[in-house]
Write an enzyme that holds these catalytic residues in place. Structure first.
Site, PDB file in Angstrom:
ATOM      1  N   PRO A   1     -42.637  -7.105 -69.388  1.00 29.96           N
ATOM      2  CA  PRO A   1     -42.585  -5.669 -68.227  1.00 29.96           C
ATOM      3  C   PRO A   1     -44.284  -4.807 -68.403  1.00 29.96           C
ATOM      4  CG  PRO A   1     -42.472  -5.860 -71.262  1.00 29.96           C
ATOM      5  CD  PRO A   1     -42.152  -7.098 -70.720  1.00 29.96           C
ATOM      6  N   ASN A   2     -44.158  -4.504 -67.098  1.00 31.08           N
ATOM      7  CA  ASN A   2     -44.804  -3.737 -66.411  1.00 31.08           C
ATOM      8  C   ASN A   2     -45.897  -4.806 -65.713  1.00 31.08           C
ATOM      9  OD1 ASN A   2     -44.174  -0.804 -67.354  1.00 31.08           O
ATOM     10  ND2 ASN A   2     -44.440  -1.512 -69.361  1.00 31.08           N
TER      11      ASN A   2
ATOM     12  N   ARG B   1     -52.587   1.013 -62.035  1.00 33.24           N
ATOM     13  CA  ARG B   1     -53.593   1.427 -62.695  1.00 33.24           C
ATOM     14  C   ARG B   1     -54.226   0.941 -63.850  1.00 33.24           C
ATOM     15  NH1 ARG B   1     -50.101   7.194 -65.839  1.00 33.24           N
ATOM     16  NH2 ARG B   1     -52.338   7.121 -65.887  1.00 33.24           N
TER      17      ARG B   1
ATOM     18  N   TYR C   1     -56.929  -3.892 -66.986  1.00 32.37           N
ATOM     19  CA  TYR C   1     -56.281  -4.839 -66.180  1.00 32.37           C
ATOM     20  C   TYR C   1     -56.821  -5.646 -64.637  1.00 32.37           C
ATOM     21  CZ  TYR C   1     -53.037  -4.300 -70.068  1.00 32.37           C
ATOM     22  OH  TYR C   1     -52.467  -3.755 -70.602  1.00 32.37           O
TER      23      TYR C   1
ATOM     24  N   ASN D   1     -46.473 -14.914 -70.295  1.00 35.67           N
ATOM     25  CA  ASN D   1     -47.108 -13.451 -69.916  1.00 35.67           C
ATOM     26  C   ASN D   1     -46.252 -12.556 -70.587  1.00 35.67           C
ATOM     27  OD1 ASN D   1     -48.952 -11.004 -70.294  1.00 35.67           O
ATOM     28  ND2 ASN D   1     -50.222 -11.285 -69.041  1.00 35.67           N
TER      29      ASN D   1
ATOM     30  N   ALA E   1     -46.293  -6.070 -73.679  1.00 37.59           N
ATOM     31  CA  ALA E   1     -45.830  -5.770 -74.800  1.00 37.59           C
ATOM     32  C   ALA E   1     -45.093  -6.572 -75.918  1.00 37.59           C
ATOM     33  CB  ALA E   1     -46.063  -4.797 -74.568  1.00 37.59           C
TER      34      ALA E   1
ATOM     35  N   HIS F   1     -46.188  -8.776 -78.872  1.00 35.02           N
ATOM     36  CA  HIS F   1     -46.341  -8.004 -80.087  1.00 35.02           C
ATOM     37  C   HIS F   1     -45.365  -7.969 -81.026  1.00 35.02           C
ATOM     38  CE1 HIS F   1     -50.031  -8.155 -77.460  1.00 35.02           C
ATOM     39  NE2 HIS F   1     -49.563  -7.419 -77.498  1.00 35.02           N
TER      40      HIS F   1
ATOM     41  N   ASP G   1     -38.528 -17.306 -80.207  1.00 39.27           N
ATOM     42  CA  ASP G   1     -37.324 -17.577 -81.213  1.00 39.27           C
ATOM     43  C   ASP G   1     -36.884 -18.126 -80.166  1.00 39.27           C
ATOM     44  OD1 ASP G   1     -37.581 -17.447 -84.022  1.00 39.27           O
ATOM     45  OD2 ASP G   1     -35.392 -16.092 -83.477  1.00 39.27           O
TER      46      ASP G   1
ATOM     47  N   GLU H   1     -49.425 -19.401 -73.211  1.00 43.41           N
ATOM     48  CA  GLU H   1     -49.854 -17.992 -73.726  1.00 43.41           C
ATOM     49  C   GLU H   1     -51.234 -17.404 -72.739  1.00 43.41           C
ATOM     50  OE1 GLU H   1     -50.626 -16.626 -77.189  1.00 43.41           O
ATOM     51  OE2 GLU H   1     -49.448 -14.765 -76.737  1.00 43.41           O
TER      52      GLU H   1
ATOM     53  N   HIS I   1     -52.742 -13.725 -71.451  1.00 40.10           N
ATOM     54  CA  HIS I   1     -53.129 -12.661 -71.768  1.00 40.10           C
ATOM     55  C   HIS I   1     -54.061 -12.542 -70.414  1.00 40.10           C
ATOM     56  CE1 HIS I   1     -49.910 -11.386 -74.096  1.00 40.10           C
ATOM     57  NE2 HIS I   1     -50.915 -12.651 -75.415  1.00 40.10           N
ATOM     58  N   ILE I   2     -54.440 -11.066 -69.394  1.00 43.50           N
ATOM     59  CA  ILE I   2     -55.162 -10.840 -68.595  1.00 43.50           C
ATOM     60  C   ILE I   2     -55.679 -10.048 -69.249  1.00 43.50           C
ATOM     61  CG2 ILE I   2     -55.381  -8.897 -66.972  1.00 43.50           C
ATOM     62  CD1 ILE I   2     -52.679  -9.552 -65.895  1.00 43.50           C
ATOM     63  N   SER I   3     -56.021  -9.298 -70.185  1.00 43.55           N
ATOM     64  CA  SER I   3     -56.641  -8.507 -70.968  1.00 43.55           C
ATOM     65  C   SER I   3     -56.901  -9.607 -72.176  1.00 43.55           C
ATOM     66  CB  SER I   3     -56.669  -6.980 -71.677  1.00 43.55           C
ATOM     67  OG  SER I   3     -55.665  -6.820 -72.285  1.00 43.55           O
TER      68      SER I   3
ATOM     69  N   ARG J   1     -58.591  -5.461 -78.176  1.00 42.32           N
ATOM     70  CA  ARG J   1     -58.482  -3.791 -78.221  1.00 42.32           C
ATOM     71  C   ARG J   1     -57.660  -3.539 -79.790  1.00 42.32           C
ATOM     72  NH1 ARG J   1     -54.329  -4.378 -73.208  1.00 42.32           N
ATOM     73  NH2 ARG J   1     -54.657  -2.627 -73.205  1.00 42.32           N
TER      74      ARG J   1
ATOM     75  N   ARG K   1     -52.646  -5.052 -81.112  1.00 39.49           N
ATOM     76  CA  ARG K   1     -52.286  -6.369 -79.591  1.00 39.49           C
ATOM     77  C   ARG K   1     -52.532  -7.522 -80.339  1.00 39.49           C
ATOM     78  NH1 ARG K   1     -51.049  -3.141 -75.479  1.00 39.49           N
ATOM     79  NH2 ARG K   1     -51.923  -1.121 -75.287  1.00 39.49           N
TER      80      ARG K   1
HETATM   81  O1  CA2 Z   1     -53.596  -8.124 -71.259  1.00 39.52           O
HETATM   82  C1  CA2 Z   1     -52.234  -8.916 -71.318  1.00 39.52           C
HETATM   83  O2  CA2 Z   1     -51.800  -9.711 -69.957  1.00 39.52           O
HETATM   84  C2  CA2 Z   1     -51.652  -8.202 -71.881  1.00 39.52           C
HETATM   85  O3  CA2 Z   1     -50.019  -8.887 -72.176  1.00 39.52           O
HETATM   86  C3  CA2 Z   1     -51.002  -6.942 -70.639  1.00 39.52           C
HETATM   87  C4  CA2 Z   1     -49.569  -6.279 -71.809  1.00 39.52           C
HETATM   88  C5  CA2 Z   1     -49.807  -5.709 -73.125  1.00 39.52           C
HETATM   89  O4  CA2 Z   1     -49.197  -4.331 -73.477  1.00 39.52           O
HETATM   90  C6  CA2 Z   1     -50.181  -6.314 -73.632  1.00 39.52           C
HETATM   91  O5  CA2 Z   1     -51.328  -6.079 -75.117  1.00 39.52           O
HETATM   92  C7  CA2 Z   1     -51.463  -7.431 -73.087  1.00 39.52           C
HETATM   93  C8  CA2 Z   1     -49.150  -4.882 -70.396  1.00 39.52           C
HETATM   94  C9  CA2 Z   1     -48.691  -5.618 -68.944  1.00 39.52           C
HETATM   95  C10 CA2 Z   1     -49.148  -4.085 -68.031  1.00 39.52           C
HETATM   96  O6  CA2 Z   1     -49.245  -3.218 -68.501  1.00 39.52           O
HETATM   97  C11 CA2 Z   1     -49.950  -2.225 -67.180  1.00 39.52           C
HETATM   98  C12 CA2 Z   1     -49.960  -0.815 -67.573  1.00 39.52           C
HETATM   99  C13 CA2 Z   1     -50.283  -0.263 -66.570  1.00 39.52           C
HETATM  100  C14 CA2 Z   1     -51.076  -0.282 -65.583  1.00 39.52           C
HETATM  101  C15 CA2 Z   1     -50.089  -1.031 -65.053  1.00 39.52           C
HETATM  102  C16 CA2 Z   1     -49.858  -2.293 -65.628  1.00 39.52           C
END
Ligand code: CA2
Length: 144
Positions: A9-10, A17, A22, A73, A76, A79, A86, A97, A99-101, A106, A110
């Site tokens: 997701p996202n 943003r 990210y 990846n 969210a 976590h 599974d 796996e 993770h960009i960040s 954090r 996370r």
């Molecule tokens: O660091 C990562 O790759 C994460 O998997 C990114 C997830 C976050 O929930 C994980 O804890 C770490 C979030 C995906 C991207 O979220 C955005 C939020 C705002 C703007 C753009 C992307």
């Protein structure tokens, strides 16, 4: 060699943003990086992004017998999702796996990864470059 790249997701919102966390690159930039990495490494890559946990579980199940490796990846769901953990265990396809960040630097929530418990490696805090590293690692891992 066929590698499935899954994003949760996202991640399709990349670049829109939170550039400090990210980076400035967009999801389209990530897709271009995957294409370039596939060409350079001589592997076949399919990618799928979903905001829905069950769709990601379906994609992992569908990979059974079709893909040699998975780069994931889970966003969210990393976590929270025992279902994704599974599914990865069920198909037993070597998975990395990404993770960009740097999730370890954090919030405490996370710093727990369910999906990571079924992965042969975790790459974090390397930005989009982490996906390239994951694909190259999987290629080596699968060739051994
Ligand atoms: O660091 C990562 O790759 C994460 O998997 C990114 C997830 C976050 O929930 C994980 O804890 C770490 C979030 C995906 C991207 O979220 C955005 C939020 C705002 C703007 C753009 C992307």
């Amino acid at each position: 060699m066929k590698i499935l790249v899954l994003n949760g997701p996202n991640l399709n919102m990349l670049g829109i943003r939170e550039p400090k966390i990210y980076g400035k690159n967009s999801f389209a930039d990530l897709l271009a990086l995957l294409d370039q990495t596939a060409r350079e490494a001589g592997v076949e890559i399919r990618q799928y992004q979903s905001n829905h946990e069950g769709s990601l579980v379906d994609a992992i199940q569908d990979a059974y017998g079709k893909f040699d490796g998975i780069v994931i990846n889970p966003g969210a769901y990393t976590h929270t999702s025992v279902a994704i953990l599974d599914a990865l265990k069920a198909v037993s396809i070597p998975a990395v796996e990404v993770h960009i960040s740097d999730v370890d630097a954090r919030e405490p929530f996370r710093q727990v990864s369910y999906a990571g418990m079924a992965c042969v490696k975790t790459i974090k805090g390397q930005g989009l470059e982490g996906y390239r590293q994951a694909i190259l690692f999987l290629k080596d891992y699968l060739n051994k």
